[in-house]
Design a protein around this motif. Structure first.
Motif, PDB file in Angstrom:
ATOM      1  N   GLN A  87       0.912  -1.146  -0.201  1.00  0.00           N
ATOM      2  CA  GLN A  87       0.053   0.076  -0.048  1.00  0.00           C
ATOM      3  C   GLN A  87       1.105   1.270   0.212  1.00  0.00           C
ATOM      4  O   GLN A  87       1.975   1.290   0.496  1.00  0.00           O
ATOM      5  N   TYR A  88       0.692   2.482  -0.723  1.00  0.00           N
ATOM      6  CA  TYR A  88       1.093   3.105  -1.148  1.00  0.00           C
ATOM      7  C   TYR A  88       0.056   4.817  -1.053  1.00  0.00           C
ATOM      8  O   TYR A  88      -0.443   4.691  -0.257  1.00  0.00           O
ATOM      9  N   ASP A  89       0.767   5.742  -0.287  1.00  0.00           N
ATOM     10  CA  ASP A  89       0.272   6.735   0.053  1.00  0.00           C
ATOM     11  C   ASP A  89      -0.004   7.948  -0.862  1.00  0.00           C
ATOM     12  O   ASP A  89       1.419   7.479  -1.888  1.00  0.00           O
ATOM     13  N   ILE A  90      -0.689   8.217  -1.395  1.00  0.00           N
ATOM     14  CA  ILE A  90      -0.526   8.793  -3.283  1.00  0.00           C
ATOM     15  C   ILE A  90      -0.833  10.281  -2.835  1.00  0.00           C
ATOM     16  O   ILE A  90      -1.811  10.856  -1.461  1.00  0.00           O
ATOM     17  N   ALA A  91      -0.857  11.067  -3.515  1.00  0.00           N
ATOM     18  CA  ALA A  91      -1.676  12.475  -3.850  1.00  0.00           C
ATOM     19  C   ALA A  91      -2.720  12.270  -5.085  1.00  0.00           C
ATOM     20  O   ALA A  91      -2.656  11.651  -5.534  1.00  0.00           O
ATOM     21  N   VAL A  92      -4.534  13.450  -5.030  1.00  0.00           N
ATOM     22  CA  VAL A  92      -4.862  13.117  -5.586  1.00  0.00           C
ATOM     23  C   VAL A  92      -5.288  14.473  -6.034  1.00  0.00           C
ATOM     24  O   VAL A  92      -4.962  15.643  -5.622  1.00  0.00           O
ATOM     25  N   PRO A 128      14.737  17.268 -12.571  1.00  0.00           N
ATOM     26  CA  PRO A 128      14.511  18.568 -11.102  1.00  0.00           C
ATOM     27  C   PRO A 128      12.937  18.789 -11.197  1.00  0.00           C
ATOM     28  O   PRO A 128      12.587  18.806 -10.441  1.00  0.00           O
ATOM     29  N   GLU A 129      12.927  19.385 -11.842  1.00  0.00           N
ATOM     30  CA  GLU A 129      11.778  21.012 -12.437  1.00  0.00           C
ATOM     31  C   GLU A 129      10.485  20.175 -13.499  1.00  0.00           C
ATOM     32  O   GLU A 129       9.528  20.376 -12.614  1.00  0.00           O
ATOM     33  N   ASN A 130      10.531  18.590 -13.449  1.00  0.00           N
ATOM     34  CA  ASN A 130       9.185  18.327 -13.637  1.00  0.00           C
ATOM     35  C   ASN A 130       8.941  17.704 -12.842  1.00  0.00           C
ATOM     36  O   ASN A 130       9.139  16.393 -12.119  1.00  0.00           O
ATOM     37  N   PRO A 131       7.327  17.588 -12.830  1.00  0.00           N
ATOM     38  CA  PRO A 131       6.188  17.727 -12.276  1.00  0.00           C
ATOM     39  C   PRO A 131       5.728  16.014 -11.921  1.00  0.00           C
ATOM     40  O   PRO A 131       5.558  15.971 -10.660  1.00  0.00           O
ATOM     41  N   LEU A 132       6.244  15.716 -12.879  1.00  0.00           N
ATOM     42  CA  LEU A 132       5.379  13.777 -13.188  1.00  0.00           C
ATOM     43  C   LEU A 132       6.482  13.192 -12.911  1.00  0.00           C
ATOM     44  O   LEU A 132       6.431  11.666 -12.573  1.00  0.00           O
ATOM     45  N   GLY A 133       7.692  13.365 -11.556  1.00  0.00           N
ATOM     46  CA  GLY A 133       9.266  12.409 -11.596  1.00  0.00           C
ATOM     47  C   GLY A 133       9.295  11.926 -12.582  1.00  0.00           C
ATOM     48  O   GLY A 133       9.263  12.174 -13.803  1.00  0.00           O
ATOM     49  N   SER A 134       9.738  10.619 -12.422  1.00  0.00           N
ATOM     50  CA  SER A 134      10.585   9.555 -13.552  1.00  0.00           C
ATOM     51  C   SER A 134       9.616   8.405 -14.424  1.00  0.00           C
ATOM     52  O   SER A 134      10.627   8.198 -15.246  1.00  0.00           O
ATOM     53  N   ARG A 135       8.388   8.481 -13.164  1.00  0.00           N
ATOM     54  CA  ARG A 135       7.353   7.507 -14.374  1.00  0.00           C
ATOM     55  C   ARG A 135       5.806   7.601 -14.454  1.00  0.00           C
ATOM     56  O   ARG A 135       5.457   8.797 -13.710  1.00  0.00           O
ATOM     57  N   TRP A 136       5.542   7.788 -15.984  1.00  0.00           N
ATOM     58  CA  TRP A 136       4.333   7.728 -16.159  1.00  0.00           C
ATOM     59  C   TRP A 136       3.282   6.478 -16.386  1.00  0.00           C
ATOM     60  O   TRP A 136       3.851   5.653 -16.923  1.00  0.00           O
ATOM     61  N   ILE A 137       2.319   6.208 -15.646  1.00  0.00           N
ATOM     62  CA  ILE A 137       1.561   4.591 -15.869  1.00  0.00           C
ATOM     63  C   ILE A 137       0.268   5.800 -16.295  1.00  0.00           C
ATOM     64  O   ILE A 137      -1.187   6.216 -15.187  1.00  0.00           O
ATOM     65  N   HIS A 146      -5.051  14.394 -19.787  1.00  0.00           N
ATOM     66  CA  HIS A 146      -4.666  12.805 -19.977  1.00  0.00           C
ATOM     67  C   HIS A 146      -4.836  13.088 -18.065  1.00  0.00           C
ATOM     68  O   HIS A 146      -3.700  13.834 -16.965  1.00  0.00           O
ATOM     69  N   ILE A 147      -5.349  11.632 -17.258  1.00  0.00           N
ATOM     70  CA  ILE A 147      -5.012  11.340 -16.267  1.00  0.00           C
ATOM     71  C   ILE A 147      -3.985  10.588 -16.295  1.00  0.00           C
ATOM     72  O   ILE A 147      -4.399   9.204 -16.881  1.00  0.00           O
ATOM     73  N   GLY A 148      -2.839  10.002 -14.861  1.00  0.00           N
ATOM     74  CA  GLY A 148      -2.223   8.965 -14.866  1.00  0.00           C
ATOM     75  C   GLY A 148      -1.729   9.031 -12.754  1.00  0.00           C
ATOM     76  O   GLY A 148      -1.587   9.657 -12.625  1.00  0.00           O
ATOM     77  N   ILE A 149      -1.150   7.558 -12.598  1.00  0.00           N
ATOM     78  CA  ILE A 149       0.180   7.538 -12.252  1.00  0.00           C
ATOM     79  C   ILE A 149       0.965   8.927 -12.426  1.00  0.00           C
ATOM     80  O   ILE A 149       2.173   7.858 -13.463  1.00  0.00           O
ATOM     81  N   HIS A 150       2.068   9.091 -10.921  1.00  0.00           N
ATOM     82  CA  HIS A 150       3.324   9.524 -11.391  1.00  0.00           C
ATOM     83  C   HIS A 150       3.641  10.110 -10.403  1.00  0.00           C
ATOM     84  O   HIS A 150       3.617   9.610  -8.825  1.00  0.00           O
ATOM     85  N   GLY A 151       5.404   9.827 -10.665  1.00  0.00           N
ATOM     86  CA  GLY A 151       5.766  10.422 -10.069  1.00  0.00           C
ATOM     87  C   GLY A 151       5.767  11.649  -9.159  1.00  0.00           C
ATOM     88  O   GLY A 151       5.005  12.889  -9.917  1.00  0.00           O
ATOM     89  N   THR A 152       6.663  12.395  -8.730  1.00  0.00           N
ATOM     90  CA  THR A 152       6.686  14.209  -7.995  1.00  0.00           C
ATOM     91  C   THR A 152       7.969  14.620  -7.904  1.00  0.00           C
ATOM     92  O   THR A 152       8.535  14.341  -6.875  1.00  0.00           O
ATOM     93  N   ASN A 153       8.265  15.737  -8.124  1.00  0.00           N
ATOM     94  CA  ASN A 153       9.382  16.966  -7.327  1.00  0.00           C
ATOM     95  C   ASN A 153       8.569  16.905  -6.450  1.00  0.00           C
ATOM     96  O   ASN A 153       9.444  18.194  -5.950  1.00  0.00           O
ATOM     97  N   GLN A 154       7.154  17.518  -5.779  1.00  0.00           N
ATOM     98  CA  GLN A 154       7.177  17.925  -4.013  1.00  0.00           C
ATOM     99  C   GLN A 154       6.407  17.078  -3.429  1.00  0.00           C
ATOM    100  O   GLN A 154       5.569  17.351  -2.966  1.00  0.00           O
ATOM    101  N   CYS A 166      -4.500  14.032 -11.043  1.00  0.00           N
ATOM    102  CA  CYS A 166      -2.761  12.087 -11.782  1.00  0.00           C
ATOM    103  C   CYS A 166      -3.699  12.003 -10.536  1.00  0.00           C
ATOM    104  O   CYS A 166      -3.692  12.685  -9.522  1.00  0.00           O
ATOM    105  N   VAL A 167      -2.413  10.267  -9.783  1.00  0.00           N
ATOM    106  CA  VAL A 167      -2.461  10.496  -8.598  1.00  0.00           C
ATOM    107  C   VAL A 167      -1.265  10.127  -8.739  1.00  0.00           C
ATOM    108  O   VAL A 167      -0.259  10.437  -9.715  1.00  0.00           O
ATOM    109  N   ARG A 168      -0.576  11.677  -6.875  1.00  0.00           N
ATOM    110  CA  ARG A 168       1.375  11.264  -7.125  1.00  0.00           C
ATOM    111  C   ARG A 168       1.638  10.467  -6.695  1.00  0.00           C
ATOM    112  O   ARG A 168       0.607  10.382  -5.331  1.00  0.00           O
ATOM    113  N   MET A 169       2.663  10.017  -6.527  1.00  0.00           N
ATOM    114  CA  MET A 169       3.318   8.927  -5.410  1.00  0.00           C
ATOM    115  C   MET A 169       4.935   9.974  -5.354  1.00  0.00           C
ATOM    116  O   MET A 169       5.293  10.545  -6.505  1.00  0.00           O
ATOM    117  N   ARG A 170       5.411   9.358  -4.174  1.00  0.00           N
ATOM    118  CA  ARG A 170       6.979   9.056  -3.968  1.00  0.00           C
ATOM    119  C   ARG A 170       7.525   9.027  -5.309  1.00  0.00           C
ATOM    120  O   ARG A 170       7.790   7.666  -5.753  1.00  0.00           O
TER     121      ARG A 170
END
Length: 192
Positions: A87-92, A128-137, A146-154, A166-170
């Protein structure tokens, strides 16, 4: 990359049509044999591929993987079959940009994605400035959004309703999850 939904649908239809033609041709060849006992049936490439897929798991894919996104508690659950693995914590999505509720599947997987601001249209490359982080689902698309699950720089915003749907994850956690998914993995987004 196939980012235009119309082109993506056309390519999918073309692939399904080609697969259908191959199966029809194989069926025709099998029916046209004069004596099936006297004539040995050699497997075609299509049947060999189907056998291979049944016998060995595909790379980066757990056959019964699925995701459940719970918007209320802001959690993403990764299951294999009926077993909760992690289970992961997310932002929505924030007010007026809520994450859509329903049944979806993984439509797009990208490493180091380019981000385009949904209001201004400004593109931000990977880094590092990209708010999607390193992965997009990606799992939900229409003509504009486009809605997806992605990393975050915040990462400090994980656990809040702050995104544009979108759904943000570490970033480290989405890299881990990304390796376990494939196109077509089911995703359920629940309000609770």
């Amino acid at each position: 990359m196939l980012t235009n939904p119309s082109i993506r649908r056309s390519v999918m239809l073309l692939c399904f049509g080609a697969a259908g033609l191959l199966l029809a041709a194989e069926w025709h060849i099998m029916r046209s044999r004069p004596d099936p006992v006297a004539t040995p049936i050699r497997p075609t490439r299509v049947s060999q591929l189907a056998t291979l897929l049944r016998q060995s798991p595909l790379p980066n894919m757990v056959r019964e993987a699925r995701l459940v996104i719970r918007l209320g508690p802001k959690k993403l659950e990764y299951y294999e079959g009926e077993t909760l693995i992690k289970q992961y914590d997310i932002a929505v999505g924030q007010a007026d940009w809520e994450t859509p509720v329903g049944h979806f599947s993984v439509l797009d997987l990208r490493e180091n994605p380019l981000w385009k601001h949904p209001i201004t249209g400004k593109a931000i490359p990977t880094g590092p400035e990209n708010p999607l982080g390193s992965r997009w689902i990606g799992f939900a698309y229409d003509d504009e959004y486009h809605i997806g699950i992605h990393g975050t720089n915040q990462e400090e915003l994980v656990g809040q309703a702050v995104s544009h749907g979108c759904v943000r994850m570490r970033d480290g956690e989405i890299q881990e999850l990304y390796q376990k998914l494939a196109i077509g993995t089911p995703i359920t987004v629940s309000p609770e």
